[in-house]
Design a protein around this motif. Structure first.
Motif, PDB file in Angstrom:
ATOM      1  N   ASP A  10       0.836  -1.207   0.000  1.00 32.90           N
ATOM      2  CA  ASP A  10       0.000   0.000   0.000  1.00 32.90           C
ATOM      3  C   ASP A  10       0.870   1.257   0.000  1.00 32.90           C
ATOM      4  O   ASP A  10       0.567   2.235  -0.685  1.00 32.90           O
ATOM      5  CB  ASP A  10      -0.923   0.022   1.223  1.00 32.90           C
ATOM      6  N   HIS A  14       1.864   4.397  -3.459  1.00 35.87           N
ATOM      7  CA  HIS A  14       1.783   5.853  -3.547  1.00 35.87           C
ATOM      8  C   HIS A  14       2.792   6.435  -4.522  1.00 35.87           C
ATOM      9  O   HIS A  14       2.751   7.629  -4.825  1.00 35.87           O
ATOM     10  CB  HIS A  14       1.976   6.484  -2.168  1.00 35.87           C
ATOM     11  N   TYR A 142      -1.198   3.871 -10.194  1.00 37.51           N
ATOM     12  CA  TYR A 142      -1.103   4.563  -8.898  1.00 37.51           C
ATOM     13  C   TYR A 142      -2.075   3.925  -7.926  1.00 37.51           C
ATOM     14  O   TYR A 142      -3.269   3.790  -8.239  1.00 37.51           O
ATOM     15  CB  TYR A 142      -1.445   6.047  -9.103  1.00 37.51           C
ATOM     16  N   ARG A 143      -1.588   3.514  -6.794  1.00 37.13           N
ATOM     17  CA  ARG A 143      -2.388   2.914  -5.726  1.00 37.13           C
ATOM     18  C   ARG A 143      -3.286   1.797  -6.257  1.00 37.13           C
ATOM     19  O   ARG A 143      -4.481   1.741  -5.976  1.00 37.13           O
ATOM     20  CB  ARG A 143      -3.196   3.974  -4.984  1.00 37.13           C
TER      21      ARG A 143
END
Ligand code: FAD
Length: 179
Positions: A10, A14, A142-143
């Motif tokens: 996680d 980012h 992204y993420r």
């Protein structure tokens, strides 16, 4: 501190990246895998790197083998899913006679340079022997999700550092004690 893998993933998510498909010959046939660990490494010699899970077929195929990095464009999210093990295209379109995916933003063809132990991954560096870029919008990851690139803050291109041995060092900033 023990590091929990899910939380680490996680956190790493980012860091927004582009998306590539690394292609090579596997058992005599073109083979590809979606990779966002691609990074520029060196200009002289020209080197790029990718990190492949030891569990992947691509990791085995890249051992001592040439490979191509296909930088995906915004509309190729279906190909990114496909080459990540979620089959989503009926037929993959290749540039004839190559291991290049049709419609990619850029291609880098590489010969093997070195490989390094990267824990449960292997880091492969390739020496760039050819490249092409066609412009257009990149696919962004992204993420855990695919995105489009947003608007730039500034239309002026980055012209490089003013603090380096070629142009001279800037005076050291004065440091203040925290109050
Ligand atoms: C955004 C993103 C980034 C990722 N980054 C990385 C990374 O940096 N490093 C990493 O190790 N993993 C990464 N992965 C995971 C990786 O893409 C998957 O694990 C993938 O399945 C690789 O496995 P493999 O090499 O065993 O390929 P396979 O599982 O053998 O192939 C992957 C898929 O591509 C299809 N395919 C392969 N060759 C062809 C062909 N010639 N024609 C048509 N279809 C074909 C296969 O059918 C399969 O479904 C990423 C995944 C995503 C979504």
């Amino acid at each position: 501190m023990a590091v929990e893998s899910r939380e680490l993933r996680d956190c790493l998510g980012h860091f927004a990246t582009g998306v590539t498909v690394v292609t090579c010959l596997g058992d005599g046939e073109p083979h590809g895998a979606t990779v966002n660990s691609f990074t520029a490494v060196s200009l002289d010699p020209p080197l790029v790197g990718v990190a492949l899970s030891r569990r992947s077929r691509t990791c085995r195929y890249l051992d001592g083998a040439p490979f191509t990095v296909n930088v995906l464009c915004r509309r190729q999210d279906d190909l990114a899913r496909h080459f990540a093990g979620r089959p989503s295209v009926a037929a993959v379109e290749w540039v004839p006679g190559t291991e290049r995916l049709a419609g990619a933003l850029a291609y880098l063809t590489c010969v093997p340079w070195r490989s390094y132990d990267g824990g449960d991954h292997v880091v492969y560096l390739g020496e760039v022997t050819g490249f092409e870029h066609h412009g257009g919008e990149p696919l962004v990851f992204y993420r855990g999700a695919f995105h489009r690139l947003g608007e730039p803050f500034d239309v002026a291109p980055w012209l490089g550092s003013l603090d380096n041995p070629d142009v001279g060092w800037l005076p050291a900033p004065t440091t203040r004690s925290p109050t």
